[in-house]
Design an enzyme around this catalytic site. Structure first.
Site, PDB file in Angstrom:
ATOM      1  N   TYR A  39      -1.231   5.187  12.918  1.00 49.21           N
ATOM      2  CA  TYR A  39      -1.892   3.870  12.950  1.00 49.21           C
ATOM      3  C   TYR A  39      -3.104   3.914  13.885  1.00 49.21           C
ATOM      4  O   TYR A  39      -4.191   3.445  13.530  1.00 49.21           O
ATOM      5  CB  TYR A  39      -0.873   2.840  13.413  1.00 49.21           C
ATOM      6  CG  TYR A  39      -1.353   1.415  13.543  1.00 49.21           C
ATOM      7  CD1 TYR A  39      -1.546   0.611  12.421  1.00 49.21           C
ATOM      8  CD2 TYR A  39      -1.582   0.854  14.797  1.00 49.21           C
ATOM      9  CE1 TYR A  39      -1.946  -0.716  12.554  1.00 49.21           C
ATOM     10  CE2 TYR A  39      -1.985  -0.467  14.938  1.00 49.21           C
ATOM     11  CZ  TYR A  39      -2.165  -1.248  13.814  1.00 49.21           C
ATOM     12  OH  TYR A  39      -2.565  -2.561  13.946  1.00 49.21           O
TER      13      TYR A  39
ATOM     14  N   ALA B 160      -8.223  -7.390   6.396  1.00 50.00           N
ATOM     15  CA  ALA B 160      -7.243  -7.710   7.443  1.00 50.00           C
ATOM     16  C   ALA B 160      -5.897  -7.066   7.176  1.00 50.00           C
ATOM     17  O   ALA B 160      -4.997  -7.157   8.016  1.00 50.00           O
ATOM     18  CB  ALA B 160      -7.070  -9.223   7.582  1.00 50.00           C
ATOM     19  N   ALA B 161      -5.725  -6.438   6.011  1.00 51.45           N
ATOM     20  CA  ALA B 161      -4.439  -5.792   5.717  1.00 51.45           C
ATOM     21  C   ALA B 161      -4.200  -4.646   6.686  1.00 51.45           C
ATOM     22  O   ALA B 161      -5.131  -3.945   7.081  1.00 51.45           O
ATOM     23  CB  ALA B 161      -4.428  -5.275   4.276  1.00 51.45           C
ATOM     24  N   GLY B 162      -2.963  -4.487   7.061  1.00 53.21           N
ATOM     25  CA  GLY B 162      -2.613  -3.394   7.961  1.00 53.21           C
ATOM     26  C   GLY B 162      -1.196  -2.931   7.708  1.00 53.21           C
ATOM     27  O   GLY B 162      -0.344  -3.691   7.218  1.00 53.21           O
TER      28      GLY B 162
ATOM     29  N   SER C  60      -7.749  -2.630  15.809  1.00 53.71           N
ATOM     30  CA  SER C  60      -6.715  -2.840  16.825  1.00 53.71           C
ATOM     31  C   SER C  60      -7.170  -2.175  18.117  1.00 53.71           C
ATOM     32  O   SER C  60      -7.902  -1.175  18.078  1.00 53.71           O
ATOM     33  CB  SER C  60      -5.391  -2.219  16.379  1.00 53.71           C
ATOM     34  OG  SER C  60      -4.457  -2.193  17.444  1.00 53.71           O
TER      35      SER C  60
ATOM     36  N   LYS D  85      -6.940   3.226  12.729  1.00 53.46           N
ATOM     37  CA  LYS D  85      -7.747   2.145  13.314  1.00 53.46           C
ATOM     38  C   LYS D  85      -8.961   2.708  14.040  1.00 53.46           C
ATOM     39  O   LYS D  85     -10.039   2.105  14.036  1.00 53.46           O
ATOM     40  CB  LYS D  85      -6.887   1.305  14.256  1.00 53.46           C
ATOM     41  CG  LYS D  85      -5.777   0.499  13.553  1.00 53.46           C
ATOM     42  CD  LYS D  85      -6.331  -0.531  12.584  1.00 53.46           C
ATOM     43  CE  LYS D  85      -5.263  -1.517  12.110  1.00 53.46           C
ATOM     44  NZ  LYS D  85      -5.765  -2.447  11.089  1.00 53.46           N
TER      45      LYS D  85
HETATM   46  N1  LIG Z   1       0.312  -8.048  15.023  1.00 56.12           N
HETATM   47  C1  LIG Z   1      -0.314  -7.374  15.988  1.00 56.12           C
HETATM   48  O1  LIG Z   1       0.171  -7.274  17.144  1.00 56.12           O
HETATM   49  C2  LIG Z   1      -1.645  -6.705  15.717  1.00 56.12           C
HETATM   50  C3  LIG Z   1      -2.361  -6.153  16.778  1.00 56.12           C
HETATM   51  C4  LIG Z   1      -3.579  -5.534  16.544  1.00 56.12           C
HETATM   52  C5  LIG Z   1      -4.089  -5.495  15.256  1.00 56.12           C
HETATM   53  N2  LIG Z   1      -3.385  -6.039  14.217  1.00 56.12           N
HETATM   54  C6  LIG Z   1      -3.993  -5.998  12.887  1.00 56.12           C
HETATM   55  O2  LIG Z   1      -4.169  -7.320  12.430  1.00 56.12           O
HETATM   56  C7  LIG Z   1      -4.048  -7.358  10.995  1.00 56.12           C
HETATM   57  C8  LIG Z   1      -2.991  -8.396  10.626  1.00 56.12           C
HETATM   58  O3  LIG Z   1      -1.817  -8.021  11.297  1.00 56.12           O
HETATM   59  P1  LIG Z   1      -0.494  -8.910  11.252  1.00 56.12           P
HETATM   60  O4  LIG Z   1       0.420  -8.406  12.311  1.00 56.12           O
HETATM   61  O5  LIG Z   1      -0.849 -10.361  11.219  1.00 56.12           O
HETATM   62  O6  LIG Z   1       0.006  -8.440   9.811  1.00 56.12           O
HETATM   63  P2  LIG Z   1       1.375  -8.697   9.014  1.00 56.12           P
HETATM   64  O7  LIG Z   1       1.866 -10.082   9.223  1.00 56.12           O
HETATM   65  O8  LIG Z   1       2.306  -7.562   9.239  1.00 56.12           O
HETATM   66  O9  LIG Z   1       0.800  -8.611   7.557  1.00 56.12           O
HETATM   67  C9  LIG Z   1       0.267  -7.434   7.049  1.00 56.12           C
HETATM   68  C10 LIG Z   1      -0.734  -7.793   5.971  1.00 56.12           C
HETATM   69  O10 LIG Z   1      -1.204  -6.576   5.387  1.00 56.12           O
HETATM   70  C11 LIG Z   1      -0.970  -6.620   3.999  1.00 56.12           C
HETATM   71  N3  LIG Z   1      -0.513  -5.326   3.502  1.00 56.12           N
HETATM   72  C12 LIG Z   1       0.342  -4.458   4.121  1.00 56.12           C
HETATM   73  N4  LIG Z   1       0.578  -3.418   3.323  1.00 56.12           N
HETATM   74  C13 LIG Z   1      -0.129  -3.636   2.178  1.00 56.12           C
HETATM   75  C14 LIG Z   1      -0.270  -2.922   0.957  1.00 56.12           C
HETATM   76  N5  LIG Z   1       0.371  -1.766   0.756  1.00 56.12           N
HETATM   77  N6  LIG Z   1      -1.073  -3.441   0.011  1.00 56.12           N
HETATM   78  C15 LIG Z   1      -1.710  -4.621   0.190  1.00 56.12           C
HETATM   79  N7  LIG Z   1      -1.601  -5.353   1.326  1.00 56.12           N
HETATM   80  C16 LIG Z   1      -0.827  -4.851   2.303  1.00 56.12           C
HETATM   81  C17 LIG Z   1       0.125  -7.650   3.758  1.00 56.12           C
HETATM   82  O11 LIG Z   1      -0.087  -8.216   2.480  1.00 56.12           O
HETATM   83  P3  LIG Z   1       1.077  -8.476   1.395  1.00 56.12           P
HETATM   84  O12 LIG Z   1       2.404  -8.269   2.086  1.00 56.12           O
HETATM   85  O13 LIG Z   1       0.835  -9.875   0.947  1.00 56.12           O
HETATM   86  O14 LIG Z   1       0.817  -7.496   0.314  1.00 56.12           O
HETATM   87  C18 LIG Z   1      -0.099  -8.650   4.872  1.00 56.12           C
HETATM   88  O15 LIG Z   1      -1.022  -9.643   4.489  1.00 56.12           O
HETATM   89  C19 LIG Z   1      -3.687  -5.936  10.567  1.00 56.12           C
HETATM   90  O16 LIG Z   1      -4.848  -5.242  10.180  1.00 56.12           O
HETATM   91  C20 LIG Z   1      -3.125  -5.317  11.843  1.00 56.12           C
HETATM   92  O17 LIG Z   1      -3.254  -3.902  11.846  1.00 56.12           O
HETATM   93  C21 LIG Z   1      -2.183  -6.657  14.423  1.00 56.12           C
END
Ligand SMILES: NC(=O)c1ccc[n+]([C@@H]2O[C@H](COP(=O)([O-])OP(=O)(O)OC[C@H]3O[C@@H](n4cnc5c(N)ncnc54)[C@H](OP(=O)(O)O)[C@@H]3O)[C@@H](O)[C@H]2O)c1
Length: 239
Positions: free
Chosen positions: A149, A84-86, A134, A153
């Protein structure tokens, strides 16, 4: 019989979960633990609540984190991987640096492959692999350029199809969920949300809980593999 949560309780198999500190990751961890399985979170932070154990690592170096995860799961029954990391820089293509491109690929795409490749031979009670993609794999937002990105994805779409075929004979399923824009995490800000409005057919934004429910469904849905499941309130249906 489909694999039910009760089976997870019996197996007590570990879920390896990247992005465990995000809202999506926390909801996935809660669902897995409620079903009776422990969770090994992967994060850059030392520790946090929500997981039973942690591997600290930066997925911009995905191969070394995968090695650390291999060590951490030794002698533990592992049932599933959720990536789930992004990471998104959300910048115009001409301003995206080589380093930003590499980091975006590393966290979103290479880490998925590195961890899946590492864990696949070790899964003792396989539930499957679910990657968090995504809708940007298919569509590009006019007001938020993110070509790196989107490319990363989109790579997950091909990855799940190829791994599903390769690992299907061993009983391992591989799927990807495609969340629509959320108003949390890396998603749109409150100001942008108010200005833009939800593009979904019902005017709603995607929530982390909805994404987590789809992830959990795919983890336990025998018979579904190599699929991309959009969780976007129909965002991509209208234009
Ligand atoms: N938010 C949206 O609108 C949206 C839309 C479509 C898809 N997504 C996808 O949904 C997922 C979760 O998104 P979110 O918006 O909830 O994320 P977020 O709150 O921005 O959190 C990002 C997550 O990715 C981890 N991460 C980022 N860089 C990292 C690194 N260098 N090493 C290890 N871990 C890393 C972070 O872990 P730590 O900081 O704990 O290391 C954190 O848990 C992602 O895959 C994102 O692409 C999000």
């Amino acid at each position: 019989m489909p694999h039910q949560p009760a089976d997870l309780l019996r197996d007590a198999a570990w879920l390896v979960l990247t992005g465990a500190t995000s809202a999506v990751g926390q909801a996935v961890a809660a669902a897995w633990r409620e079903a009776g399985g422990p969770v090994l979170g992967v994060s850059r932070m030392a520790e946090g609540s929500g997981c039973d154990d942690w591997v600290v690592g930066d997925l911009r170096s995905p191969w070394s984190v995968a090695d650390r995860v291999r060590t951490a799961v030794a002698n533990r029954p592992v049932g599933a991987l959720v990536h789930a990391a992004g990471l998104v820089y959300a910048d115009a293509a001409v301003r995206t640096t080589p380093d930003e491109w590499d980091q975006t690929m590393a966290v979103n795409l290479t880490a998925a492959f590195a961890l899946a490749r590492t864990l696949a031979p070790l899964l003792t009670a396989p539930q499957g692999v679910v990657l968090v993609g995504s809708i940007d794999a298919h569509w590009a937002p006019r007001d938020g350029p993110d070509a790196a990105y989107g490319a990363a994805k989109a790579g997950l779409l091909g990855l799940v199809r190829h791994l599903a075929v390769e690992w299907g004979p061993a009983g391992l399923r591989v799927n990807v969920v495609l969340p629509g824009p959320m108003t949390s995490g890396m998603g749109v800000s409150a100001e942008m949300a108010a200005a833009r409005g939800a593009g979904a057919v019902d005017g709603q934004w995607t929530s982390p809980a909805e994404v987590a429910a789809a992830v959990f469904f795919l983890l336990t849905a025998r018979g579904i593999t190599g699929q991309a499941l959009a969780v976007d309130h129909g965002w991509q249906l209208g234009y």
